[in-house]
Design an enzyme around this catalytic site. Structure first.
Site, PDB file in Angstrom:
ATOM      1  N   PHE A  50       0.872  -1.182   0.000  1.00  0.00           N
ATOM      2  CA  PHE A  50       0.000   0.000   0.000  1.00  0.00           C
ATOM      3  C   PHE A  50       0.904   1.225   0.000  1.00  0.00           C
ATOM      4  O   PHE A  50       1.864   1.281   0.765  1.00  0.00           O
ATOM      5  CB  PHE A  50      -0.880   0.020   1.248  1.00  0.00           C
ATOM      6  N   GLU A  51       0.561   2.203  -0.812  1.00  0.00           N
ATOM      7  CA  GLU A  51       1.519   3.281  -1.027  1.00  0.00           C
ATOM      8  C   GLU A  51       1.798   4.148   0.190  1.00  0.00           C
ATOM      9  O   GLU A  51       2.828   4.807   0.253  1.00  0.00           O
ATOM     10  CB  GLU A  51       1.119   4.146  -2.211  1.00  0.00           C
TER      11      GLU A  51
END
Lengths: 261, 358
Positions: A50-51
Protein backbone atom coordinates in the site's frame (compact mmCIF):
# COMPACT_ATOMS: atom_id res chain seq x y z
CA UNK A 1 -23.83 -20.22 -13.34
CA UNK A 2 -24.58 -18.03 -10.35
CA UNK A 3 -25.65 -14.41 -10.82
CA UNK A 4 -22.93 -11.85 -10.33
CA UNK A 5 -22.50 -8.09 -10.69
CA UNK A 6 -20.10 -6.26 -13.03
CA UNK A 7 -17.71 -5.28 -10.25
CA UNK A 8 -17.67 -8.82 -8.94
CA UNK A 9 -16.58 -9.98 -12.40
CA UNK A 10 -13.83 -7.35 -12.47
CA UNK A 11 -12.57 -8.28 -9.01
CA UNK A 12 -12.66 -11.98 -9.85
CA UNK A 13 -10.80 -11.43 -13.13
CA UNK A 14 -8.26 -9.26 -11.33
CA UNK A 15 -7.70 -12.06 -8.89
CA UNK A 16 -7.14 -14.57 -11.71
CA UNK A 17 -4.50 -12.34 -13.30
CA UNK A 18 -2.37 -12.14 -10.14
CA UNK A 19 0.19 -14.91 -9.75
CA UNK A 20 1.36 -16.50 -6.55
CA UNK A 21 4.80 -15.63 -5.11
CA UNK A 22 4.53 -12.08 -6.32
CA UNK A 23 3.97 -8.61 -4.90
CA UNK A 24 1.13 -6.40 -6.07
CA UNK A 25 1.06 -2.64 -5.51
CA UNK A 26 -2.65 -1.97 -5.01
CA UNK A 27 -4.83 1.07 -5.51
CA UNK A 28 -8.02 1.68 -3.52
CA UNK A 29 -11.10 -0.44 -4.10
CA UNK A 30 -11.29 -3.29 -6.61
CA UNK A 31 -7.51 -3.92 -6.72
CA UNK A 32 -7.48 -4.59 -2.97
CA UNK A 33 -10.51 -6.85 -3.29
CA UNK A 34 -8.94 -8.74 -6.20
CA UNK A 35 -5.70 -9.24 -4.28
CA UNK A 36 -7.55 -10.39 -1.15
CA UNK A 37 -9.50 -12.92 -3.22
CA UNK A 38 -6.30 -14.16 -4.86
CA UNK A 39 -4.65 -14.62 -1.46
CA UNK A 40 -7.63 -16.65 -0.27
CA UNK A 41 -7.64 -18.89 -3.35
CA UNK A 42 -4.79 -19.57 -5.75
CA UNK A 43 -2.12 -17.16 -4.49
CA UNK A 44 -1.49 -17.60 -0.75
CA UNK A 45 2.04 -16.20 -1.12
CA UNK A 46 0.91 -13.05 -2.91
CA UNK A 47 1.61 -9.91 -0.90
CA UNK A 48 0.36 -6.34 -1.18
CA UNK A 49 2.11 -2.99 -1.03
CA UNK A 50 0.00 0.00 0.00
CA UNK A 51 1.52 3.28 -1.03
CA UNK A 52 1.22 4.93 2.39
CA UNK A 53 3.99 2.49 3.31
CA UNK A 54 2.64 -0.95 4.27
CA UNK A 55 4.04 -4.20 2.89
CA UNK A 56 2.55 -7.66 3.43
CA UNK A 57 -0.21 -6.69 5.86
CA UNK A 58 -2.72 -9.26 7.09
CA UNK A 59 -6.08 -7.66 6.44
CA UNK A 60 -7.83 -9.30 9.39
CA UNK A 61 -9.76 -6.11 10.19
CA UNK A 62 -11.39 -6.24 6.80
CA UNK A 63 -10.84 -4.41 3.57
CA UNK A 64 -9.06 -1.07 3.99
CA UNK A 65 -11.29 1.65 2.55
CA UNK A 66 -8.29 3.49 1.16
CA UNK A 67 -4.61 2.82 0.63
CA UNK A 68 -3.81 5.05 3.60
CA UNK A 69 -6.35 3.36 5.88
CA UNK A 70 -4.86 2.32 9.23
CA UNK A 71 -6.27 -1.16 8.55
CA UNK A 72 -3.86 -1.53 5.63
CA UNK A 73 -1.03 -1.64 8.19
CA UNK A 74 -2.40 -4.48 10.31
CA UNK A 75 0.30 -7.06 11.00
CA UNK A 76 2.43 -5.86 8.11
CA UNK A 77 6.00 -7.16 7.80
CA UNK A 78 7.33 -3.76 6.88
CA UNK A 79 5.73 -0.41 7.55
CA UNK A 80 7.36 2.83 6.52
CA UNK A 81 6.05 5.72 4.47
CA UNK A 82 5.59 6.58 0.81
CA UNK A 83 9.33 6.71 0.20
CA UNK A 84 9.69 3.17 1.58
CA UNK A 85 6.90 1.77 -0.59
CA UNK A 86 7.94 3.47 -3.82
CA UNK A 87 11.67 2.91 -3.41
CA UNK A 88 11.11 -0.80 -2.94
CA UNK A 89 9.09 -0.60 -6.15
CA UNK A 90 11.65 1.44 -8.04
CA UNK A 91 14.24 -1.13 -7.00
CA UNK A 92 12.21 -3.88 -8.67
CA UNK A 93 10.31 -5.60 -5.86
CA UNK A 94 6.77 -4.90 -7.06
CA UNK A 95 5.55 -7.21 -9.81
CA UNK A 96 2.17 -5.66 -10.50
CA UNK A 97 0.79 -2.15 -10.49
CA UNK A 98 -2.97 -2.36 -10.05
CA UNK A 99 -4.49 0.99 -11.01
CA UNK A 100 -7.56 2.67 -12.48
CA UNK A 101 -8.12 5.67 -14.70
CA UNK A 102 -10.58 7.74 -16.69
CA UNK A 103 -9.22 7.16 -20.19
CA UNK A 104 -6.90 4.65 -21.84
CA UNK A 105 -5.47 4.48 -25.36
CA UNK A 106 -4.36 1.54 -27.50
CA UNK A 107 -0.86 1.63 -26.02
CA UNK A 108 -2.11 1.54 -22.44
CA UNK A 109 -1.38 5.18 -21.62
CA UNK A 110 -3.84 6.30 -18.95
CA UNK A 111 -5.32 9.66 -18.00
CA UNK A 112 -6.47 10.37 -14.48
CA UNK A 113 -5.67 14.08 -14.26
CA UNK A 114 -8.56 15.85 -15.97
CA UNK A 115 -11.33 15.50 -18.53
CA UNK A 116 -12.26 18.28 -20.95
CA UNK A 117 -10.79 21.75 -21.24
CA UNK A 118 -7.06 22.16 -20.87
CA UNK A 119 -4.48 21.36 -18.22
CA UNK A 120 -4.62 24.95 -16.93
CA UNK A 121 -8.41 25.21 -17.18
CA UNK A 122 -9.85 21.71 -17.00
CA UNK A 123 -13.57 21.09 -17.29
CA UNK A 124 -13.34 18.35 -14.66
CA UNK A 125 -10.16 18.21 -12.67
CA UNK A 126 -9.55 14.79 -11.11
CA UNK A 127 -7.41 14.27 -8.01
CA UNK A 128 -4.23 13.71 -10.05
CA UNK A 129 -1.64 11.01 -10.41
CA UNK A 130 -1.37 9.98 -6.79
CA UNK A 131 0.65 6.81 -6.83
CA UNK A 132 -0.59 5.64 -10.23
CA UNK A 133 2.05 7.39 -12.36
CA UNK A 134 4.87 5.97 -10.29
CA UNK A 135 3.32 2.52 -10.14
CA UNK A 136 2.81 2.37 -13.93
CA UNK A 137 6.41 3.51 -14.36
CA UNK A 138 8.15 1.16 -11.99
CA UNK A 139 6.10 -1.87 -11.08
CA UNK A 140 7.10 -4.62 -13.50
CA UNK A 141 3.67 -5.04 -15.08
CA UNK A 142 0.69 -2.70 -15.10
CA UNK A 143 -2.86 -3.95 -14.68
CA UNK A 144 -5.58 -1.36 -15.20
CA UNK A 145 -9.25 -1.51 -14.35
CA UNK A 146 -11.48 0.57 -16.61
CA UNK A 147 -15.14 0.91 -17.44
CA UNK A 148 -15.65 -0.38 -21.00
CA UNK A 149 -17.04 2.69 -22.75
CA UNK A 150 -16.15 4.31 -26.06
CA UNK A 151 -15.45 7.63 -24.30
CA UNK A 152 -12.88 5.93 -22.09
CA UNK A 153 -11.13 3.69 -24.63
CA UNK A 154 -9.96 6.58 -26.77
CA UNK A 155 -7.58 7.14 -29.71
CA UNK A 156 -5.78 9.84 -27.70
CA UNK A 157 -5.92 10.42 -23.98
CA UNK A 158 -6.17 14.05 -22.93
CA UNK A 159 -3.19 13.83 -20.62
CA UNK A 160 -0.88 10.92 -19.91
CA UNK A 161 -0.91 10.51 -16.16
CA UNK A 162 0.33 6.93 -16.12
CA UNK A 163 2.77 5.88 -18.80
CA UNK A 164 1.93 2.92 -20.99
CA UNK A 165 3.89 2.19 -24.17
CA UNK A 166 3.73 5.85 -25.25
CA UNK A 167 3.48 5.95 -29.02
CA UNK A 168 4.13 2.23 -29.18
CA UNK A 169 7.72 2.54 -30.31
CA UNK A 170 9.97 -0.10 -28.76
CA UNK A 171 12.26 2.40 -27.02
CA UNK A 172 9.64 4.76 -25.60
CA UNK A 173 9.76 3.50 -22.04
CA UNK A 174 13.52 3.30 -21.97
CA UNK A 175 13.77 6.86 -23.21
CA UNK A 176 11.27 7.87 -20.55
CA UNK A 177 13.69 6.60 -17.91
CA UNK A 178 11.16 4.25 -16.31
CA UNK A 179 11.95 0.74 -15.11
CA UNK A 180 8.89 -1.49 -15.48
CA UNK A 181 8.06 -3.43 -18.62
CA UNK A 182 4.69 -1.65 -18.94
CA UNK A 183 1.03 -2.44 -19.59
CA UNK A 184 0.08 -6.05 -19.05
CA UNK A 185 -3.69 -6.35 -18.67
CA UNK A 186 -6.75 -4.10 -18.86
CA UNK A 187 -9.73 -5.48 -17.02
CA UNK A 188 -13.35 -4.55 -17.65
CA UNK A 189 -16.56 -6.33 -16.77
CA UNK A 190 -17.06 -7.47 -20.37
CA UNK A 191 -13.57 -8.09 -21.65
CA UNK A 192 -10.01 -8.81 -20.67
CA UNK A 193 -7.29 -7.16 -22.74
CA UNK A 194 -3.56 -7.75 -23.03
CA UNK A 195 -0.93 -6.15 -25.25
CA UNK A 196 0.59 -7.49 -28.44
CA UNK A 197 4.28 -8.17 -27.93
CA UNK A 198 5.33 -6.90 -31.31
CA UNK A 199 3.19 -3.80 -31.77
CA UNK A 200 2.45 -3.11 -28.07
CA UNK A 201 -1.18 -2.52 -29.07
CA UNK A 202 -4.15 -3.48 -26.95
CA UNK A 203 -5.34 -6.96 -27.74
CA UNK A 204 -8.65 -8.56 -26.87
CA UNK A 205 -7.90 -11.80 -25.01
CA UNK A 206 -11.22 -12.77 -23.44
CA UNK A 207 -14.87 -11.77 -23.68
CA UNK A 208 -17.81 -12.19 -21.35
CA UNK A 209 -19.64 -15.40 -22.29
CA UNK A 210 -22.28 -14.51 -24.86
CA UNK A 211 -20.36 -11.49 -26.19
CA UNK A 212 -18.42 -11.36 -29.42
CA UNK A 213 -15.27 -9.53 -30.43
CA UNK A 214 -17.46 -7.20 -32.50
CA UNK A 215 -19.53 -6.31 -29.42
CA UNK A 216 -16.39 -5.28 -27.60
CA UNK A 217 -14.93 -3.39 -30.57
CA UNK A 218 -18.08 -1.28 -30.61
CA UNK A 219 -17.26 0.01 -27.13
CA UNK A 220 -13.69 0.88 -28.02
CA UNK A 221 -12.80 3.99 -30.05
CA UNK A 222 -9.60 2.57 -31.55
CA UNK A 223 -8.96 -0.60 -33.49
CA UNK A 224 -8.35 -3.60 -31.28
CA UNK A 225 -6.17 -6.55 -32.12
CA UNK A 226 -8.25 -9.66 -31.61
CA UNK A 227 -6.34 -12.60 -30.20
CA UNK A 228 -6.48 -15.59 -32.55
CA UNK A 229 -6.97 -17.58 -29.36
CA UNK A 230 -9.96 -15.51 -28.12
CA UNK A 231 -11.50 -17.11 -25.03
CA UNK A 232 -14.54 -16.65 -22.82
CA UNK A 233 -13.87 -14.95 -19.49
CA UNK A 234 -14.08 -17.43 -16.65
CA UNK A 235 -17.06 -16.71 -14.42
CA UNK A 236 -16.86 -16.70 -10.63
CA UNK A 237 -18.17 -19.77 -8.83
CA UNK A 238 -20.51 -19.72 -5.81
CA UNK A 239 -17.43 -20.04 -3.58
CA UNK A 240 -15.68 -17.13 -5.30
CA UNK A 241 -18.75 -14.95 -4.90
CA UNK A 242 -19.13 -15.96 -1.26
CA UNK A 243 -15.52 -14.88 -0.63
CA UNK A 244 -15.97 -11.61 -2.49
CA UNK A 245 -19.27 -10.78 -0.79
CA UNK A 246 -18.70 -12.07 2.71
CA UNK A 247 -14.98 -11.71 3.24
CA UNK A 248 -13.48 -9.20 0.83
CA UNK A 249 -16.12 -6.44 0.68
CA UNK A 250 -18.92 -7.40 3.06
CA UNK A 251 -20.29 -3.85 3.19
CA UNK A 252 -20.41 -3.66 -0.61
CA UNK A 253 -18.42 -0.42 -0.79
CA UNK A 254 -17.04 -1.30 -4.21
CA UNK A 255 -18.74 -4.49 -5.38
CA UNK A 256 -22.31 -3.25 -5.05
CA UNK A 257 -21.90 0.00 -6.94
CA UNK A 258 -24.05 0.48 -9.99
CA UNK A 259 -22.53 0.82 -13.43
CA UNK A 260 -23.20 4.31 -14.79
CA UNK A 261 -25.35 4.23 -17.90
CA UNK B 1 19.73 8.87 -25.27
CA UNK B 2 17.76 11.77 -26.56
CA UNK B 3 17.10 14.70 -24.28
CA UNK B 4 13.35 14.36 -24.70
CA UNK B 5 11.41 11.18 -24.55
CA UNK B 6 8.03 12.47 -23.75
CA UNK B 7 4.80 12.63 -25.55
CA UNK B 8 5.47 16.12 -26.88
CA UNK B 9 7.91 14.71 -29.36
CA UNK B 10 5.81 11.66 -29.86
CA UNK B 11 2.48 13.50 -29.79
CA UNK B 12 0.78 10.75 -27.88
CA UNK B 13 -1.79 12.70 -25.91
CA UNK B 14 -3.93 15.68 -26.88
CA UNK B 15 -2.14 18.01 -24.44
CA UNK B 16 -1.96 21.33 -26.28
CA UNK B 17 1.22 22.91 -27.53
CA UNK B 18 0.40 26.05 -25.50
CA UNK B 19 0.52 24.09 -22.27
CA UNK B 20 3.85 22.57 -23.23
CA UNK B 21 5.30 25.93 -24.20
CA UNK B 22 4.56 27.28 -20.74
CA UNK B 23 7.12 24.94 -19.28
CA UNK B 24 9.67 25.58 -21.97
CA UNK B 25 9.42 29.33 -21.61
CA UNK B 26 9.58 29.35 -17.84
CA UNK B 27 12.80 29.58 -15.89
CA UNK B 28 12.90 27.25 -12.95
CA UNK B 29 12.03 28.61 -9.52
CA UNK B 30 11.75 26.96 -6.15
CA UNK B 31 8.25 27.61 -4.84
CA UNK B 32 9.53 28.20 -1.34
CA UNK B 33 12.92 28.44 0.32
CA UNK B 34 15.87 27.55 -1.90
CA UNK B 35 18.20 24.86 -0.56
CA UNK B 36 20.57 27.63 0.61
CA UNK B 37 17.77 29.47 2.41
CA UNK B 38 16.54 26.28 4.04
CA UNK B 39 20.08 25.50 5.15
CA UNK B 40 20.39 28.96 6.73
CA UNK B 41 17.13 28.45 8.61
CA UNK B 42 18.44 25.18 10.04
CA UNK B 43 21.81 26.65 10.99
CA UNK B 44 20.14 29.59 12.75
CA UNK B 45 18.17 27.39 15.15
CA UNK B 46 19.09 26.78 18.78
CA UNK B 47 19.87 23.09 18.81
CA UNK B 48 19.51 22.27 22.50
CA UNK B 49 16.77 20.06 23.86
CA UNK B 50 14.23 22.67 24.85
CA UNK B 51 10.61 22.31 25.78
CA UNK B 52 8.86 23.22 22.52
CA UNK B 53 5.33 23.06 23.88
CA UNK B 54 3.11 25.96 22.99
CA UNK B 55 -0.42 26.54 21.71
CA UNK B 56 -1.50 26.11 18.11
CA UNK B 57 -2.57 29.75 18.19
CA UNK B 58 0.90 30.97 19.11
CA UNK B 59 2.66 28.61 16.72
CA UNK B 60 0.55 29.65 13.75
CA UNK B 61 0.87 33.35 14.63
CA UNK B 62 4.63 32.98 14.79
CA UNK B 63 5.35 30.93 11.67
CA UNK B 64 2.47 31.09 9.21
CA UNK B 65 2.75 34.25 7.10
CA UNK B 66 1.28 35.39 3.81
CA UNK B 67 3.07 33.99 0.76
CA UNK B 68 4.70 31.00 2.44
CA UNK B 69 5.02 27.44 1.19
CA UNK B 70 2.99 25.28 3.56
CA UNK B 71 4.03 21.60 3.56
CA UNK B 72 1.12 19.43 4.69
CA UNK B 73 1.77 16.05 6.33
CA UNK B 74 -0.34 12.90 6.45
CA UNK B 75 -1.77 11.02 3.50
CA UNK B 76 -5.32 11.46 2.14
CA UNK B 77 -7.47 10.80 5.24
CA UNK B 78 -4.70 9.53 7.51
CA UNK B 79 -2.87 11.52 10.17
CA UNK B 80 -3.79 14.81 8.51
CA UNK B 81 -2.89 17.95 10.52
CA UNK B 82 -6.46 19.27 10.70
CA UNK B 83 -6.19 21.11 14.02
CA UNK B 84 -3.36 23.27 12.65
CA UNK B 85 -5.31 23.92 9.45
CA UNK B 86 -8.32 25.12 11.46
CA UNK B 87 -6.10 27.66 13.23
CA UNK B 88 -4.53 28.80 9.96
CA UNK B 89 -8.02 29.41 8.61
CA UNK B 90 -8.98 31.26 11.79
CA UNK B 91 -5.97 33.55 11.67
CA UNK B 92 -5.89 33.84 7.89
CA UNK B 93 -3.01 33.52 5.41
CA UNK B 94 -2.93 34.74 1.83
CA UNK B 95 -1.10 33.70 -1.33
CA UNK B 96 -0.17 30.33 0.08
CA UNK B 97 1.76 27.74 -1.85
CA UNK B 98 0.70 24.28 -0.69
CA UNK B 99 2.96 21.27 -0.98
CA UNK B 100 1.93 17.69 -0.20
CA UNK B 101 1.70 14.28 -1.82
CA UNK B 102 -1.94 13.30 -1.24
CA UNK B 103 -4.44 15.06 0.94
CA UNK B 104 -8.15 15.52 1.33
CA UNK B 105 -9.70 17.58 4.09
CA UNK B 106 -6.72 19.87 4.77
CA UNK B 107 -6.63 21.37 1.29
CA UNK B 108 -10.42 21.40 0.99
CA UNK B 109 -10.63 23.32 4.28
CA UNK B 110 -8.18 25.92 2.97
CA UNK B 111 -9.96 26.02 -0.40
CA UNK B 112 -13.33 26.51 1.28
CA UNK B 113 -11.92 29.34 3.39
CA UNK B 114 -10.65 30.94 0.19
CA UNK B 115 -14.10 30.72 -1.36
CA UNK B 116 -15.76 32.15 1.74
CA UNK B 117 -13.33 35.08 1.97
CA UNK B 118 -10.34 35.33 -0.38
CA UNK B 119 -9.05 38.36 1.48
CA UNK B 120 -8.59 36.21 4.54
CA UNK B 121 -7.28 32.91 3.15
CA UNK B 122 -6.02 32.29 -0.36
CA UNK B 123 -4.12 29.59 -2.18
CA UNK B 124 -1.94 30.77 -5.02
CA UNK B 125 -0.47 27.50 -6.22
CA UNK B 126 -0.13 23.88 -5.27
CA UNK B 127 2.66 21.36 -5.84
CA UNK B 128 1.02 17.99 -5.40
CA UNK B 129 0.36 14.45 -6.49
CA UNK B 130 -3.25 14.02 -5.49
CA UNK B 131 -6.11 16.01 -3.97
CA UNK B 132 -9.27 14.02 -3.24
CA UNK B 133 -11.17 11.84 -0.80
CA UNK B 134 -10.58 8.35 -2.25
CA UNK B 135 -13.65 6.19 -1.53
CA UNK B 136 -15.68 9.27 -0.59
CA UNK B 137 -15.25 10.95 -3.96
CA UNK B 138 -13.32 13.59 -5.86
CA UNK B 139 -12.68 16.94 -4.19
CA UNK B 140 -15.35 19.46 -5.21
CA UNK B 141 -13.34 22.54 -4.31
CA UNK B 142 -10.25 21.39 -6.20
CA UNK B 143 -12.53 20.90 -9.16
CA UNK B 144 -13.96 24.38 -8.69
CA UNK B 145 -10.64 26.19 -8.19
CA UNK B 146 -8.85 24.31 -10.97
CA UNK B 147 -11.78 24.56 -13.37
CA UNK B 148 -11.85 28.32 -12.92
CA UNK B 149 -8.04 28.66 -13.12
CA UNK B 150 -8.01 30.17 -9.64
CA UNK B 151 -4.96 28.18 -8.56
CA UNK B 152 -1.84 27.04 -10.34
CA UNK B 153 -1.14 23.32 -10.08
CA UNK B 154 2.17 21.54 -10.48
CA UNK B 155 1.60 17.80 -10.82
CA UNK B 156 3.90 15.01 -9.70
CA UNK B 157 3.38 11.40 -8.64
CA UNK B 158 3.14 10.45 -4.99
CA UNK B 159 6.71 9.26 -5.17
CA UNK B 160 7.74 12.43 -6.98
CA UNK B 161 6.43 14.67 -4.20
CA UNK B 162 7.78 12.35 -1.52
CA UNK B 163 11.17 12.26 -3.22
CA UNK B 164 11.14 16.06 -3.45
CA UNK B 165 10.60 16.34 0.30
CA UNK B 166 13.26 13.68 0.76
CA UNK B 167 15.73 15.68 -1.32
CA UNK B 168 14.92 18.67 0.87
CA UNK B 169 15.44 16.53 3.96
CA UNK B 170 18.78 15.33 2.58
CA UNK B 171 20.02 18.83 1.83
CA UNK B 172 20.39 18.16 -1.89
CA UNK B 173 18.89 20.42 -4.58
CA UNK B 174 17.20 17.67 -6.63
CA UNK B 175 16.74 13.93 -6.78
CA UNK B 176 16.56 11.53 -9.73
CA UNK B 177 13.37 9.46 -9.97
CA UNK B 178 12.32 6.71 -12.32
CA UNK B 179 8.86 8.17 -12.90
CA UNK B 180 7.21 11.20 -14.57
CA UNK B 181 9.23 10.63 -17.75
CA UNK B 182 7.11 9.70 -20.77
CA UNK B 183 3.97 10.96 -19.06
CA UNK B 184 2.60 14.45 -19.59
CA UNK B 185 3.86 15.43 -16.16
CA UNK B 186 7.25 15.55 -17.86
CA UNK B 187 5.84 18.28 -20.09
CA UNK B 188 4.12 20.43 -17.50
CA UNK B 189 5.79 20.10 -14.11
CA UNK B 190 9.01 21.73 -12.96
CA UNK B 191 11.18 18.62 -13.16
CA UNK B 192 13.41 17.82 -16.12
CA UNK B 193 14.86 14.93 -18.02
CA UNK B 194 18.61 14.58 -18.25
CA UNK B 195 21.04 12.02 -19.52
CA UNK B 196 22.60 10.27 -16.53
CA UNK B 197 26.34 10.99 -16.56
CA UNK B 198 27.07 7.43 -15.47
CA UNK B 199 24.63 5.13 -17.29
CA UNK B 200 24.16 7.51 -20.24
CA UNK B 201 20.45 6.76 -20.02
CA UNK B 202 17.61 9.19 -19.41
CA UNK B 203 16.57 9.90 -15.87
CA UNK B 204 14.05 12.42 -14.53
CA UNK B 205 15.10 14.98 -11.95
CA UNK B 206 12.73 16.64 -9.54
CA UNK B 207 13.72 19.64 -7.46
CA UNK B 208 13.93 19.54 -3.68
CA UNK B 209 10.85 20.84 -1.90
CA UNK B 210 11.51 22.88 1.23
CA UNK B 211 8.31 24.21 2.80
CA UNK B 212 8.66 27.42 4.82
CA UNK B 213 6.45 25.71 7.35
CA UNK B 214 5.82 21.98 7.59
CA UNK B 215 2.74 20.90 9.54
CA UNK B 216 2.49 17.35 10.86
CA UNK B 217 0.31 15.47 13.30
CA UNK B 218 1.96 12.52 15.06
CA UNK B 219 0.83 9.90 17.57
CA UNK B 220 3.46 10.56 20.22
CA UNK B 221 6.32 12.92 20.95
CA UNK B 222 8.31 14.00 23.97
CA UNK B 223 8.23 17.66 25.01
CA UNK B 224 11.26 18.41 22.85
CA UNK B 225 9.54 17.16 19.71
CA UNK B 226 11.16 13.75 19.29
CA UNK B 227 8.33 12.02 17.50
CA UNK B 228 7.22 8.44 17.20
CA UNK B 229 4.91 7.45 14.37
CA UNK B 230 2.91 4.24 14.08
CA UNK B 231 1.10 2.98 11.02
CA UNK B 232 1.96 4.95 7.90
CA UNK B 233 4.89 7.31 8.21
CA UNK B 234 3.38 9.01 5.14
CA UNK B 235 6.04 11.59 4.23
CA UNK B 236 6.01 13.31 7.62
CA UNK B 237 9.65 12.66 8.58
CA UNK B 238 10.82 14.03 5.24
CA UNK B 239 8.51 17.09 5.40
CA UNK B 240 9.60 17.94 8.95
CA UNK B 241 13.26 17.62 8.04
CA UNK B 242 12.90 19.56 4.78
CA UNK B 243 10.87 22.47 6.15
CA UNK B 244 12.48 25.65 7.42
CA UNK B 245 10.13 25.43 10.39
CA UNK B 246 7.88 22.62 11.59
CA UNK B 247 4.74 22.86 13.68
CA UNK B 248 3.84 19.51 15.19
CA UNK B 249 0.69 18.41 16.96
CA UNK B 250 0.74 15.12 18.84
CA UNK B 251 -1.96 12.86 20.24
CA UNK B 252 0.05 12.61 23.42
CA UNK B 253 3.28 13.73 25.04
CA UNK B 254 5.45 10.83 26.20
CA UNK B 255 8.41 10.87 28.60
CA UNK B 256 11.86 11.55 27.19
CA UNK B 257 13.07 8.45 29.08
CA UNK B 258 10.95 6.38 26.71
CA UNK B 259 12.43 8.16 23.67
CA UNK B 260 15.94 7.55 24.95
CA UNK B 261 15.17 3.93 25.73
CA UNK B 262 14.06 3.20 22.16
CA UNK B 263 15.84 5.79 20.02
CA UNK B 264 15.28 3.72 16.89
CA UNK B 265 11.59 4.47 17.16
CA UNK B 266 12.10 8.21 16.76
CA UNK B 267 11.05 9.16 13.24
CA UNK B 268 11.41 12.94 13.60
CA UNK B 269 14.23 14.30 15.75
CA UNK B 270 13.60 17.25 18.10
CA UNK B 271 15.92 19.53 16.19
CA UNK B 272 13.53 19.65 13.20
CA UNK B 273 10.60 20.71 15.37
CA UNK B 274 9.95 24.36 16.24
CA UNK B 275 6.58 24.20 17.95
CA UNK B 276 4.81 21.29 19.61
CA UNK B 277 1.25 21.03 20.82
CA UNK B 278 -0.42 18.15 22.57
CA UNK B 279 -3.69 18.00 20.68
CA UNK B 280 -5.74 14.85 21.09
CA UNK B 281 -7.85 14.23 17.98
CA UNK B 282 -5.64 16.71 16.11
CA UNK B 283 -6.13 14.63 12.95
CA UNK B 284 -9.93 14.42 13.19
CA UNK B 285 -11.91 13.62 11.03
CA UNK B 286 -8.92 11.73 9.64
CA UNK B 287 -7.59 8.55 11.25
CA UNK B 288 -4.63 8.12 13.57
CA UNK B 289 -3.33 4.57 13.86
CA UNK B 290 -3.62 3.36 17.45
CA UNK B 291 -6.02 6.16 18.43
CA UNK B 292 -9.07 6.49 16.18
CA UNK B 293 -10.41 5.58 12.76
CA UNK B 294 -11.61 8.16 10.30
CA UNK B 295 -15.08 9.65 10.56
CA UNK B 296 -16.73 8.82 7.28
CA UNK B 297 -20.04 10.68 7.96
CA UNK B 298 -18.12 13.85 8.88
CA UNK B 299 -16.16 13.70 5.62
CA UNK B 300 -19.34 13.05 3.67
CA UNK B 301 -21.15 15.92 5.29
CA UNK B 302 -18.37 18.48 4.73
CA UNK B 303 -17.86 17.24 1.20
CA UNK B 304 -21.53 17.54 0.38
CA UNK B 305 -21.60 21.17 1.57
CA UNK B 306 -18.61 21.87 -0.69
CA UNK B 307 -20.15 20.00 -3.60
CA UNK B 308 -23.39 21.91 -3.24
CA UNK B 309 -21.44 25.15 -3.53
CA UNK B 310 -19.65 23.82 -6.62
CA UNK B 311 -22.95 22.97 -8.27
CA UNK B 312 -24.97 26.03 -7.29
CA UNK B 313 -22.39 28.75 -6.61
CA UNK B 314 -24.27 29.52 -3.40
CA UNK B 315 -21.81 30.05 -0.53
CA UNK B 316 -24.36 30.30 2.30
CA UNK B 317 -24.03 26.81 3.73
CA UNK B 318 -20.29 26.82 3.34
CA UNK B 319 -20.03 30.16 5.09
CA UNK B 320 -22.33 28.90 7.81
CA UNK B 321 -20.06 25.90 8.37
CA UNK B 322 -16.96 28.06 8.72
CA UNK B 323 -18.74 30.58 10.95
CA UNK B 324 -19.90 27.84 13.25
CA UNK B 325 -17.01 25.43 13.35
CA UNK B 326 -13.94 27.57 12.75
CA UNK B 327 -14.61 31.25 13.34
CA UNK B 328 -17.13 30.41 16.05
CA UNK B 329 -14.54 28.34 17.91
CA UNK B 330 -11.62 29.71 19.84
CA UNK B 331 -9.59 26.51 19.66
CA UNK B 332 -9.69 23.06 18.09
CA UNK B 333 -10.82 21.74 21.49
CA UNK B 334 -13.91 23.94 21.13
CA UNK B 335 -14.53 22.39 17.72
CA UNK B 336 -14.15 18.87 19.10
CA UNK B 337 -16.58 19.77 21.88
CA UNK B 338 -19.27 20.06 19.20
CA UNK B 339 -18.84 16.37 18.43
CA UNK B 340 -20.73 13.97 20.71
CA UNK B 341 -18.89 11.61 23.01
CA UNK B 342 -20.71 8.67 21.45
CA UNK B 343 -19.03 9.47 18.13
CA UNK B 344 -15.58 9.84 19.67
CA UNK B 345 -16.01 6.56 21.49
CA UNK B 346 -17.08 4.83 18.30
CA UNK B 347 -14.10 6.14 16.32
CA UNK B 348 -11.76 4.91 19.05
CA UNK B 349 -13.41 1.50 18.91
CA UNK B 350 -13.15 1.39 15.13
CA UNK B 351 -9.39 1.70 15.40
CA UNK B 352 -9.63 -1.74 17.01
CA UNK B 353 -6.65 -1.13 19.25
CA UNK B 354 -3.83 -0.96 16.72
CA UNK B 355 -0.70 -1.76 18.72
CA UNK B 356 1.60 1.15 19.55
CA UNK B 357 4.57 1.62 21.87
CA UNK B 358 4.42 4.66 24.12
Amino acid sequence: MPEYGPFEMIAYTGSRVLEDESIVFVGTGLPIIAAMHAQLTHAPSLNMIFEAGSVAAILEQGMPLSVGDTRAFRKACFAKGLCGAFELTQRGYADYAFIGGAQVDMFGNICSTYEGGTYSKPRVRFPGSGGAGAMAANCEKTIAIMALEARRFVPKVEFITSIGFGDGSPEYREKAGVMGSGPYRVITNQALFGFDEKTRRMTLLEVLPGKTAADIQELVSFELIISPDLKDMREPSEEDLALLRNVCDPDGYFLKRKVAK
Amino acid sequence: MTEKAASYVKKVSSLSIDEIKKKEERTFQYWGPTPDEARKAAVAKKKGLHDKRTTIKEAVAKYVKDGINLGIGGFVNTRVPVAIIHEIVRQGARDLTLSFQSNSICCELLAGAMIVNPNHVSIKRVELAWWGYEVIGIAPLLRYLAGNSMIQLDDYTNYGMSARFKAGAMGIPFIPTRDHGGSDMELVNRGRMIECPFTKKNVYLVSACHPDVGIVHVPAADKYGNARIFGALCTCPEIAQAASHTIMTTEQIIPTESIRQYPNLTEIPWVCVDALIEQPFGGYPGAVYGYYWFDMPEFLSFRSICDEFRKTGNKDKLKEWYDKYIFGCETFDDFMATRPYSKIKQLRQMDQGQPIIV
